[in-house]
Design a protein around this motif. Sequence first.
Motif, PDB file in Angstrom:
ATOM      1  N   GLY A  49      -1.022 -58.231   5.903  1.00  0.00           N
ATOM      2  CA  GLY A  49      -2.448 -58.137   6.210  1.00  0.00           C
ATOM      3  C   GLY A  49      -3.234 -57.478   5.091  1.00  0.00           C
ATOM      4  O   GLY A  49      -4.403 -57.790   4.868  1.00  0.00           O
ATOM      5  N   GLN A  50      -2.612 -56.581   4.367  1.00  0.00           N
ATOM      6  CA  GLN A  50      -3.294 -55.872   3.293  1.00  0.00           C
ATOM      7  C   GLN A  50      -3.649 -56.817   2.151  1.00  0.00           C
ATOM      8  O   GLN A  50      -4.655 -56.630   1.477  1.00  0.00           O
ATOM      9  N   SER A  56      -5.605 -50.925   2.830  1.00  0.00           N
ATOM     10  CA  SER A  56      -4.278 -50.383   2.559  1.00  0.00           C
ATOM     11  C   SER A  56      -3.367 -50.571   3.767  1.00  0.00           C
ATOM     12  O   SER A  56      -3.824 -50.532   4.913  1.00  0.00           O
ATOM     13  N   LYS A  57      -2.089 -50.769   3.497  1.00  0.00           N
ATOM     14  CA  LYS A  57      -1.106 -50.829   4.580  1.00  0.00           C
ATOM     15  C   LYS A  57      -1.210 -49.534   5.382  1.00  0.00           C
ATOM     16  O   LYS A  57      -1.290 -48.446   4.813  1.00  0.00           O
ATOM     17  N   GLY A  58      -1.245 -49.663   6.694  1.00  0.00           N
ATOM     18  CA  GLY A  58      -1.367 -48.488   7.554  1.00  0.00           C
ATOM     19  C   GLY A  58      -2.793 -48.162   7.955  1.00  0.00           C
ATOM     20  O   GLY A  58      -3.024 -47.274   8.772  1.00  0.00           O
ATOM     21  N   SER A  59      -3.767 -48.877   7.399  1.00  0.00           N
ATOM     22  CA  SER A  59      -5.147 -48.694   7.853  1.00  0.00           C
ATOM     23  C   SER A  59      -5.217 -49.099   9.316  1.00  0.00           C
ATOM     24  O   SER A  59      -4.463 -49.969   9.763  1.00  0.00           O
ATOM     25  N   PHE A  60      -6.112 -48.495  10.053  1.00  0.00           N
ATOM     26  CA  PHE A  60      -6.224 -48.848  11.469  1.00  0.00           C
ATOM     27  C   PHE A  60      -7.675 -49.115  11.831  1.00  0.00           C
ATOM     28  O   PHE A  60      -8.589 -48.549  11.226  1.00  0.00           O
ATOM     29  N   ALA A  61      -7.863 -50.033  12.789  1.00  0.00           N
ATOM     30  CA  ALA A  61      -9.207 -50.526  13.078  1.00  0.00           C
ATOM     31  C   ALA A  61      -9.364 -50.895  14.550  1.00  0.00           C
ATOM     32  O   ALA A  61      -8.382 -51.106  15.265  1.00  0.00           O
TER      33      ALA A  61
END
Length: 107
Positions: A49-50, A56-61
């Motif tokens: 997804g990044q 960034s990997k680990g972003s949250f939404a």
Amino acid sequence: MLLNGGSYNGKKLLAKRTVELMTCNQINDISFRNGDKFGLGFQITSESGQARLGLSKGSFAWGGYFGTTYWVDPVKNLVCLIFTQQSPLKGDVHDKFRALVYQSLEN
């Protein structure tokens, strides 16, 4: 507060472990769009997804029904919000906004 492990203005509102559970993969091998995952309340950006928009990997939404959305990128120390108030959401304004945010950052 979520970017700071549960603390805001020096006050602990959530335990660090609670924030970790909310923002890490809770669905194991099940994948969402672009291979992303879900925590306890947030879509979590995966490695695949990044590559799409630069988060960034680990972003949250999370987003709302009328096109409101926000994301937190712990790697880049970002909290980003966009409020469009549109239903159904038309066009790719969210993707363009994400791309512009990341293009504006210096390496």
